[in-house]
Design an enzyme around this catalytic site. Structure first.
Site, PDB file in Angstrom:
ATOM      1  N   ARG A   1      38.643  41.819   0.116  1.00 26.55           N
ATOM      2  CA  ARG A   1      37.229  41.761  -0.297  1.00 26.55           C
ATOM      3  C   ARG A   1      36.817  43.134  -0.828  1.00 26.55           C
ATOM      4  O   ARG A   1      36.905  44.125  -0.128  1.00 26.55           O
ATOM      5  CB  ARG A   1      36.370  41.356   0.891  1.00 26.55           C
ATOM      6  CG  ARG A   1      34.905  41.255   0.555  1.00 26.55           C
ATOM      7  CD  ARG A   1      34.068  40.928   1.779  1.00 26.55           C
ATOM      8  NE  ARG A   1      34.131  39.521   2.140  1.00 26.55           N
ATOM      9  CZ  ARG A   1      33.678  39.034   3.297  1.00 26.55           C
ATOM     10  NH1 ARG A   1      33.162  39.856   4.194  1.00 26.55           N
ATOM     11  NH2 ARG A   1      33.742  37.749   3.556  1.00 26.55           N
TER      12      ARG A   1
ATOM     13  N   ARG B   1      27.099  43.996  14.641  1.00 28.76           N
ATOM     14  CA  ARG B   1      27.500  42.805  13.886  1.00 28.76           C
ATOM     15  C   ARG B   1      27.431  43.154  12.411  1.00 28.76           C
ATOM     16  O   ARG B   1      27.077  44.269  12.041  1.00 28.76           O
ATOM     17  CB  ARG B   1      26.486  41.693  14.225  1.00 28.76           C
ATOM     18  CG  ARG B   1      26.944  40.245  14.184  1.00 28.76           C
ATOM     19  CD  ARG B   1      28.072  39.936  15.098  1.00 28.76           C
ATOM     20  NE  ARG B   1      28.256  38.490  15.272  1.00 28.76           N
ATOM     21  CZ  ARG B   1      28.947  37.691  14.475  1.00 28.76           C
ATOM     22  NH1 ARG B   1      29.524  38.161  13.396  1.00 28.76           N
ATOM     23  NH2 ARG B   1      29.073  36.390  14.757  1.00 28.76           N
ATOM     24  N   LYS B   2      27.693  42.173  11.526  1.00 31.36           N
ATOM     25  CA  LYS B   2      27.519  42.419  10.092  1.00 31.36           C
ATOM     26  C   LYS B   2      26.064  42.746   9.755  1.00 31.36           C
ATOM     27  O   LYS B   2      25.151  42.445  10.545  1.00 31.36           O
ATOM     28  CB  LYS B   2      27.989  41.207   9.292  1.00 31.36           C
ATOM     29  CG  LYS B   2      27.043  40.036   9.411  1.00 31.36           C
ATOM     30  CD  LYS B   2      27.593  38.745   8.813  1.00 31.36           C
ATOM     31  CE  LYS B   2      27.675  38.779   7.312  1.00 31.36           C
ATOM     32  NZ  LYS B   2      27.850  37.368   6.759  1.00 31.36           N
TER      33      LYS B   2
ATOM     34  N   GLY C   1      31.270  25.265   4.140  1.00 32.13           N
ATOM     35  CA  GLY C   1      32.280  24.508   4.877  1.00 32.13           C
ATOM     36  C   GLY C   1      32.060  24.407   6.373  1.00 32.13           C
ATOM     37  O   GLY C   1      32.742  23.644   7.054  1.00 32.13           O
TER      38      GLY C   1
ATOM     39  N   CYS D   1      28.003  30.558   4.765  1.00 30.08           N
ATOM     40  CA  CYS D   1      28.312  31.524   3.699  1.00 30.08           C
ATOM     41  C   CYS D   1      27.872  31.004   2.334  1.00 30.08           C
ATOM     42  O   CYS D   1      27.539  31.773   1.438  1.00 30.08           O
ATOM     43  CB  CYS D   1      29.804  31.810   3.670  1.00 30.08           C
ATOM     44  SG  CYS D   1      30.461  32.336   5.257  1.00 30.08           S
ATOM     45  N   GLY D   2      27.874  29.689   2.156  1.00 27.54           N
ATOM     46  CA  GLY D   2      27.446  29.089   0.885  1.00 27.54           C
ATOM     47  C   GLY D   2      25.944  28.875   0.814  1.00 27.54           C
ATOM     48  O   GLY D   2      25.447  28.267  -0.130  1.00 27.54           O
TER      49      GLY D   2
HETATM   50 FE1  SRM Z   1      30.611  34.631   5.253  1.00 27.86          FE
HETATM   51  C1  SRM Z   1      32.451  34.822   8.078  1.00 27.86           C
HETATM   52  C2  SRM Z   1      33.330  34.097   3.424  1.00 27.86           C
HETATM   53  C3  SRM Z   1      28.814  35.279   2.468  1.00 27.86           C
HETATM   54  C4  SRM Z   1      27.747  34.225   7.048  1.00 27.86           C
HETATM   55  N1  SRM Z   1      32.574  34.544   5.675  1.00 27.86           N
HETATM   56  C5  SRM Z   1      33.134  34.680   6.907  1.00 27.86           C
HETATM   57  C6  SRM Z   1      34.645  34.771   6.805  1.00 27.86           C
HETATM   58  C7  SRM Z   1      35.003  36.230   6.742  1.00 27.86           C
HETATM   59  C8  SRM Z   1      35.349  34.108   7.973  1.00 27.86           C
HETATM   60  C9  SRM Z   1      36.845  34.282   7.958  1.00 27.86           C
HETATM   61  O1  SRM Z   1      37.341  35.299   8.426  1.00 27.86           O
HETATM   62  O2  SRM Z   1      37.507  33.388   7.450  1.00 27.86           O
HETATM   63  C10 SRM Z   1      34.856  34.015   5.473  1.00 27.86           C
HETATM   64  C11 SRM Z   1      36.082  34.412   4.667  1.00 27.86           C
HETATM   65  C12 SRM Z   1      36.679  33.168   4.020  1.00 27.86           C
HETATM   66  C13 SRM Z   1      37.514  33.485   2.824  1.00 27.86           C
HETATM   67  O3  SRM Z   1      38.755  33.522   2.950  1.00 27.86           O
HETATM   68  O4  SRM Z   1      36.938  33.644   1.751  1.00 27.86           O
HETATM   69  C14 SRM Z   1      33.527  34.239   4.794  1.00 27.86           C
HETATM   70  N2  SRM Z   1      31.034  34.792   3.321  1.00 27.86           N
HETATM   71  C15 SRM Z   1      32.189  34.417   2.740  1.00 27.86           C
HETATM   72  C16 SRM Z   1      32.073  34.391   1.230  1.00 27.86           C
HETATM   73  C17 SRM Z   1      33.370  34.743   0.515  1.00 27.86           C
HETATM   74  C18 SRM Z   1      31.592  32.983   0.807  1.00 27.86           C
HETATM   75  C19 SRM Z   1      31.734  32.714  -0.679  1.00 27.86           C
HETATM   76  O5  SRM Z   1      32.542  31.847  -1.006  1.00 27.86           O
HETATM   77  O6  SRM Z   1      31.055  33.358  -1.471  1.00 27.86           O
HETATM   78  C20 SRM Z   1      30.919  35.378   1.042  1.00 27.86           C
HETATM   79  C21 SRM Z   1      31.386  36.809   0.942  1.00 27.86           C
HETATM   80  C22 SRM Z   1      30.254  37.748   0.654  1.00 27.86           C
HETATM   81  C23 SRM Z   1      30.722  39.154   0.399  1.00 27.86           C
HETATM   82  O7  SRM Z   1      31.099  39.436  -0.737  1.00 27.86           O
HETATM   83  O8  SRM Z   1      30.699  39.958   1.347  1.00 27.86           O
HETATM   84  C24 SRM Z   1      30.177  35.168   2.363  1.00 27.86           C
HETATM   85  N3  SRM Z   1      28.640  34.812   4.832  1.00 27.86           N
HETATM   86  C25 SRM Z   1      28.094  34.974   3.604  1.00 27.86           C
HETATM   87  C26 SRM Z   1      26.689  34.737   3.661  1.00 27.86           C
HETATM   88  C27 SRM Z   1      25.744  34.704   2.450  1.00 27.86           C
HETATM   89  C28 SRM Z   1      25.040  35.986   2.161  1.00 27.86           C
HETATM   90  O9  SRM Z   1      25.425  37.057   2.634  1.00 27.86           O
HETATM   91  O10 SRM Z   1      24.059  35.896   1.435  1.00 27.86           O
HETATM   92  C29 SRM Z   1      26.388  34.430   4.969  1.00 27.86           C
HETATM   93  C30 SRM Z   1      25.010  34.029   5.539  1.00 27.86           C
HETATM   94  C31 SRM Z   1      24.064  35.175   5.516  1.00 27.86           C
HETATM   95  C32 SRM Z   1      24.181  36.066   6.709  1.00 27.86           C
HETATM   96  O11 SRM Z   1      25.253  36.580   6.988  1.00 27.86           O
HETATM   97  O12 SRM Z   1      23.160  36.278   7.362  1.00 27.86           O
HETATM   98  C33 SRM Z   1      27.619  34.484   5.704  1.00 27.86           C
HETATM   99  N4  SRM Z   1      30.171  34.577   7.225  1.00 27.86           N
HETATM  100  C34 SRM Z   1      28.937  34.339   7.755  1.00 27.86           C
HETATM  101  C35 SRM Z   1      29.050  34.234   9.183  1.00 27.86           C
HETATM  102  C36 SRM Z   1      27.904  34.008  10.195  1.00 27.86           C
HETATM  103  C37 SRM Z   1      27.344  35.343  10.593  1.00 27.86           C
HETATM  104  C38 SRM Z   1      26.684  35.358  11.927  1.00 27.86           C
HETATM  105  O13 SRM Z   1      25.819  36.227  12.141  1.00 27.86           O
HETATM  106  O14 SRM Z   1      27.037  34.560  12.799  1.00 27.86           O
HETATM  107  C39 SRM Z   1      30.425  34.395   9.487  1.00 27.86           C
HETATM  108  C40 SRM Z   1      31.093  34.369  10.871  1.00 27.86           C
HETATM  109  C41 SRM Z   1      31.069  35.698  11.517  1.00 27.86           C
HETATM  110  O15 SRM Z   1      30.721  36.724  10.929  1.00 27.86           O
HETATM  111  O16 SRM Z   1      31.424  35.714  12.698  1.00 27.86           O
HETATM  112  C42 SRM Z   1      31.096  34.602   8.225  1.00 27.86           C
HETATM  113 FE1  SF4 Z   2      32.413  28.537   7.090  1.00 28.59          FE
HETATM  114 FE2  SF4 Z   2      31.999  30.747   5.651  1.00 28.59          FE
HETATM  115 FE3  SF4 Z   2      34.441  29.768   5.922  1.00 28.59          FE
HETATM  116 FE4  SF4 Z   2      32.651  28.515   4.384  1.00 28.59          FE
HETATM  117  S1  SF4 Z   2      33.576  30.550   4.041  1.00 28.59           S
HETATM  118  S2  SF4 Z   2      34.004  27.556   5.828  1.00 28.59           S
HETATM  119  S3  SF4 Z   2      30.796  28.814   5.619  1.00 28.59           S
HETATM  120  S4  SF4 Z   2      33.125  30.654   7.522  1.00 28.59           S
END
Ligand code: SRM
Ligand code: SF4
Length: 523
Positions: free
Chosen positions: A69, A183-184, A442, A447-448
């Site tokens: 990333r 956290r993030k 998903g 994240c979507g």
């Molecule tokens: Fe996300 C965790 C992908 C935007 C909320 N997110 C993850 C992980 C790292 C989980 C993992 O290790 O597999 C996903 C990686 C999957 C992969 O292989 O791509 C993942 N998040 C994404 C991305 C790639 C989705 C996308 O297809 O665009 C986005 C990457 C953004 C970036 O460039 O940094 C992404 N994630 C978001 C957003 C949207 C936003 O930021 O506007 C959210 C909701 C907003 C927020 O965070 O408040 C989001 N992601 C989460 C969460 C729930 C956070 C929480 O507080 O519980 C997780 C799980 C965690 O962090 O434990 C997570």
């Molecule tokens: Fe769940 Fe984020 Fe993975 Fe999508 S990318 S399946 S919302 S953790």
């Protein structure tokens, strides 16, 4: 590990423990060693968690093929940087792909651990960094996608976003001050009137606002919002901090808020560690007072109103820039998925037709700016634009999807391919007179961003006829831009195999869609 470390980490949850035992950023100095050890032999905690401090994600779904990333402040990169990303992917053949993310960013897939030293060297040669892009760090900082191009903008967010990133990451090298947050943490700066960054879903957001002082002309600055976030447990829109700052004060305020969050944020339960939980516990007044204390000065109250008064634009298509004679062209990238060949081509188009600059949007699309009017007709004949259209269908145009089961082990369903197939089927049977924003995610991590969508689809598992199937919970009512607010769940547990007719009905009932067949009969 020493006995003292054992004692001091006792009682901490798994993630707090691993951070206390060894700061994630230290992994940066071990890349050569890890590369020669290989992914199977290395320490599991380093592999599964600490590597995320340098933006390298182990993928249990594709073991040995890592995800990387980036950090692309304000979603901007040069064609040279895009070329380097494409070259890195090219060596992985079919395993190599990239995604534009919902934070204006890029993720690369198929990465082999043994290549990391070379990849990092290539990145650093062109000014790319992946540092602190995962785990308990500040995520890519989003800014207005058309900053500096839009004649109606109130503030060009580019430099400020870069300054915040530089402060947090020590100019991309890594900064131990901010590598152990609870956290993030998400930061966004809006510069236009349409809230293109979704300010309300960030932990910290700045929205344009003029401060009116008596007998003075209004001064430009930002009202500050805090605490917005989505998680599986809880989703909240950001709330006003009752603070107005000038652009010059933004970096220092980010720093103060991050210190308060780092030092006082709740850490015992990871489900309750995002900033809003601390604000809940303290109340917004105390939180504001602690930020002032950390900043060492008092803050002005918020301006009476902000300047977000437009509907959100999607930037797909051709638009005149504020620079006379120049245009920006928004290309629709279906669900943000790119391959090396696409990236070489995007870089070439940006070089040949524009200034070599490429931009990304949080809707997972690409903008090529600075194209002279005289070059537009030729650009439109480029073969790449047949797939990455400037005029896609009204559903495809606004479709967003998270990674889903193809690569993400949290996923409960496959998202990207399914999203594309269903939208293609709906566009084949319906006439829509305006775009409808459909977001897929998903799992409940969101994240979507299904809560910002007009129709949001969140993956779940359902039982049907005694079988477990992939399904979705349906969200509706998400509003972006002016008067943004989050959508809510309206229907739970719809099997994906039953979804198309249900979406068809929703589009007819709520979004004025008409069946093509009926339209034919009545004409
Ligand atoms: Fe996300 C965790 C992908 C935007 C909320 N997110 C993850 C992980 C790292 C989980 C993992 O290790 O597999 C996903 C990686 C999957 C992969 O292989 O791509 C993942 N998040 C994404 C991305 C790639 C989705 C996308 O297809 O665009 C986005 C990457 C953004 C970036 O460039 O940094 C992404 N994630 C978001 C957003 C949207 C936003 O930021 O506007 C959210 C909701 C907003 C927020 O965070 O408040 C989001 N992601 C989460 C969460 C729930 C956070 C929480 O507080 O519980 C997780 C799980 C965690 O962090 O434990 C997570
Ligand atoms: Fe769940 Fe984020 Fe993975 Fe999508 S990318 S399946 S919302 S953790």
């Amino acid at each position: 590990m020493t006995d003292t470390a054992t004692t001091t980490t006792a009682g901490l949850n798994k993630f707090e423990k691993l951070k206390a035992e060894k700061d994630g950023l230290l992994i940066k100095g071990e890349i050569e060693k890890l590369a020669s050890l290989g992914w199977e032999a290395m320490d599991e905690t380093d592999r599964d968690h600490r590597l995320k401090w340098v933006g390298v994600f182990f993928r249990p779904v594709t073991p040995g093929k890592f995800m990387m990333r980036l950090r692309l402040p304000n979603g901007i990169l040069t064609s040279n940087q895009m070329l380097v990303l494409a070259e890195v992917l090219q060596r992985y053949g079919e395993d190599g792909s990239a995604d534009i993310t919902t934070r204006q960013n890029i993720q690369l897939r198929g990465i082999r651990i043994e290549d990391l030293p070379d990849i990092f060297q290539r990145f650093s040669a062109v000014g790319l960094t992946t540092v602190q892009s995962g785990m308990d760090n500040v995520r890519n900082i989003t800014g207005d996608a058309v900053a500096g191009l839009d004649a109606d903008e109130l503030y060009d967010t580019r430099e400020l976003v870069q300054q915040i990133q530089d402060m947090i990451t020590n100019s991309g090298v890594g900064n131990a001050e901010f590598t152990n947050l609870p956290r993030k943490f998400n930061i966004a700066i809006a510069g236009g009137r349409d809230n293109s960054v979704h300010a309300e879903i960030n932990d910290l957001a700045f929205v344009p606002a003029f401060k009116e002082e008596s007998f003075q002309s209004p001064i430009f600055g930002f009202n500050v919002l805090v605490g917005g976030f989505f998680s599986a447990k809880r989703c909240e829109a950001a709330i006003p901090l009752n603070v107005w700052v000038s652009p010059e004060e933004v970096v220092a305020l980010c720093r103060a808020i991050l210190f308060v969050y780092r030092d006082h944020g709740l850490r015992a339960n990871r489900q309750k560690a995002r900033l809003m939980w601390l604000i809940d516990e303290w109340g917004i007044e105390k939180f504001r007072a602690e930020v002032e204390k950390r900043l060492g000065k008092s803050l002005l109250p918020a301006a009476a109103k902000d300047e977000i008064d437009w509907e959100k634009r999607d930037h797909i298509g051709i638009y005149a820039q504020k620079q006379p004679g120049l245009n920006y062209v928004g290309l629709h990238i279906p669900v943000g998925r790119l391959y090396a060949g696409d990236m070489f081509e995007i870089a070439r188009l940006a070089q040949v037709y524009g200034s070599g600059e490429i931009r990304l949007t949080i809707e997972q699309n690409v903008i090529i700016p600075n194209i002279p009017g005289s070059r537009l007709t030729t650009l439109l004949t480029e073969p790449l634009l047949e797939r990455f259209s400037v005029n896609p269908g009204n559903l495809a145009r606004s479709l967003v999807s998270c990674t889903g089961a193809q690569f993400c082990n949290f996923a409960l369903i496959e998202t990207k391919n399914r999203a594309l197939a269903i939208v293609a089927a709906l566009e084949a049977e319906l006439i829509l007179t305006h775009p409808v924003r459909i977001h897929w995610t998903g799992c409940p991590n969101s994240c979507g961003q299904p809560q910002v969508a007009e129709i949001g689809l969140m993956g779940t598992k359902i039982r049907k006829n005694g079988k477990t199937l992939e399904g979705v919970d349906i969200y509706m009512g998400g509003k972006v831009g002016k008067d943004a607010h989050l959508g809510t769940c309206v229907t739970k547990g719809v099997a994906c195999e039953d979804l198309q007719p249900i979406l068809r009905e929703l589009l007819i009932e709520h979004f004025g869609a008409k069946l093509k067949q009926e339209a034919l009969i009545s004409s």
